[in-house]
Design an enzyme around this catalytic site. Structure first.
Site, PDB file in Angstrom:
ATOM      1  N   HIS A   1       5.375  -6.046   3.253  1.00 39.14           N
ATOM      2  CA  HIS A   1       4.065  -5.786   3.863  1.00 39.14           C
ATOM      3  C   HIS A   1       3.237  -4.906   2.954  1.00 39.14           C
ATOM      4  O   HIS A   1       2.188  -5.283   2.481  1.00 39.14           O
ATOM      5  CB  HIS A   1       4.222  -5.142   5.241  1.00 39.14           C
ATOM      6  CG  HIS A   1       2.928  -5.137   5.991  1.00 39.14           C
ATOM      7  ND1 HIS A   1       1.909  -4.253   5.707  1.00 39.14           N
ATOM      8  CD2 HIS A   1       2.468  -5.944   6.976  1.00 39.14           C
ATOM      9  CE1 HIS A   1       0.880  -4.524   6.502  1.00 39.14           C
ATOM     10  NE2 HIS A   1       1.190  -5.539   7.276  1.00 39.14           N
TER      11      HIS A   1
ATOM     12  N   GLU B   1      -0.295  -6.450   1.545  1.00 39.32           N
ATOM     13  CA  GLU B   1      -1.373  -5.460   1.640  1.00 39.32           C
ATOM     14  C   GLU B   1      -1.182  -4.283   0.686  1.00 39.32           C
ATOM     15  O   GLU B   1      -1.985  -3.358   0.670  1.00 39.32           O
ATOM     16  CB  GLU B   1      -1.471  -4.931   3.079  1.00 39.32           C
ATOM     17  CG  GLU B   1      -2.138  -5.920   4.017  1.00 39.32           C
ATOM     18  CD  GLU B   1      -2.064  -5.513   5.480  1.00 39.32           C
ATOM     19  OE1 GLU B   1      -1.964  -4.309   5.767  1.00 39.32           O
ATOM     20  OE2 GLU B   1      -2.103  -6.409   6.330  1.00 39.32           O
TER      21      GLU B   1
ATOM     22  N   HIS C   1       2.068 -12.761   9.123  1.00 41.38           N
ATOM     23  CA  HIS C   1       1.983 -12.697   7.649  1.00 41.38           C
ATOM     24  C   HIS C   1       2.832 -13.787   6.999  1.00 41.38           C
ATOM     25  O   HIS C   1       2.409 -14.428   6.039  1.00 41.38           O
ATOM     26  CB  HIS C   1       2.448 -11.331   7.141  1.00 41.38           C
ATOM     27  CG  HIS C   1       1.471 -10.232   7.423  1.00 41.38           C
ATOM     28  ND1 HIS C   1       0.149 -10.287   7.053  1.00 41.38           N
ATOM     29  CD2 HIS C   1       1.625  -9.028   8.033  1.00 41.38           C
ATOM     30  CE1 HIS C   1      -0.467  -9.179   7.430  1.00 41.38           C
ATOM     31  NE2 HIS C   1       0.412  -8.397   8.026  1.00 41.38           N
TER      32      HIS C   1
HETATM   33 CO    CO Z   1      -0.019  -6.480   8.632  1.00 39.62          CO
END
Ligand code: CO
Length: 303
Positions: free
Chosen positions: A181, A212, A244
């Site tokens: 992530h 991210e 995601h």
């Molecule tokens: Co997220």
């Protein structure tokens, strides 16, 4: 005579109190140990297919902590609202702690299901501390279990587990690309670099980047090109294969990693499996829950 009549009741009262004290003491000594319970804390997911991972984690914790209530909390308010509307509500941290207290639990093990100790984990710790402060004496102890990747030992165990899990479907020379992530700021980026190094020490054909975080897709693509990789398996390095994994990683949209890799001439297929579906990953979380001595109801020890 007078003195005796006045001191007799005092003596009797003293004896009674002593007896009561002994009784109370005995009762504590023979009582069964304080009720214990587990609070599992995740960011949450609203993707029904991703629940498979949560269910596997739930079953593993119930087996590891038999006869103890195992309660869930999601930290994301947006997800809590969404799934409540779908009729399968999960509460937040305070609700989870209140639920355990109502079941007579006096010793809580709060286990973070985060992959790394980033922003979400800091928020979890703060939320538990604030709740403990709001209800002094409610629990004898509230132990905090650290996220999945805390130590080199954890990264090693996770690398072994993830690689063994994907081995049956992996062709010779096929690379494994893991999507973490990540977050734009903070220490999680450094934890990811550490995990990446450990995974690469285990298998040179494993690549890692984040959706991210600091290490993004461009860096991943450059690395794959340098290593002349032509075929990859895409897999999330997240607790669940949720939004995601299904969209940003393996989705059909043109900006997904799968689409961008295809445009770069790299063949991809996805292993849409959350880490919660891998036994070796669950074992790390259970170990962290059992090992924690970090009691959030206590003052830090003075040196
Ligand atoms: Co997220």
């Amino acid at each position: 005579m007078l003195r005796t009549s006045r001191s007799l009741p005092v003596l009797l009262l003293t004896l009674m109190l002593l007896a009561l004290g002994a009784c109370a003491h005995k009762q504590v000594a023979t009582d069964k140990p304080a009720g214990e319970g587990v609070l599992l804390v995740a960011f949450g997911t609203s993707v029904p297919e991703a629940m498979e991972s949560m269910h596997a984690v739930d079953a593993a914790f119930k087996a590891a902590f038999p006869n103890e209530p195992v309660v869930w909390a999601y930290t994301s308010q947006i997800i809590r609202k969404k799934i409540a509307e779908q009729g399968r509500p999960v509460g937040g941290i305070s609700e989870g702690l209140a639920k355990l207290a109502a079941q007579g639990v006096r010793v809580v093990r709060v286990q973070s299901l985060h992959v790394m100790a980033g922003q979400e984990f800091s928020a979890l710790e703060r939320a538990v501390l604030l709740d403990v402060k709001k209800h002094p004496g409610r629990f004898e102890a509230v132990f905090l279990g650290r996220p999945l990747l805390e130590s080199r030992e954890d990264a090693n165990a996770l690398a072994q587990a993830v690689l063994a899990d994907v081995r049956p479907m992996r062709a010779k020379g096929e690379a494994l690309v893991l999507m973490g992530h990540g977050q734009e700021q903070g220490r999680a980026g450094l934890t990811l670099e550490g995990a990446r190094a450990v995974f690469r020490d285990t298998d040179r054909n494993v690549f890692m980047a984040t959706v991210e975080g600091a290490r993004g897709f461009e860096e991943l693509l450059a690395e794959l090109k340098t290593s002349k990789v032509k075929k990859v398996i895409l897999e999330p390095l997240m607790l669940v294969a949720g939004d995601h994994a299904r969209n940003d990683l393996a989705g059909e949209e043109e900006d997904s990693w799968a689409s961008r890799l295809a445009r770069a001439g790299i063949t991809t297929r996805a292993n849409l499996k959350g880490l919660g579906q891998i036994a070796g990953a669950r074992d790390i979380l259970i170990r962290h829950a059992k090992e924690s001595t970090d009691d959030l109801t206590r003052e830090p020890r003075k040196q």
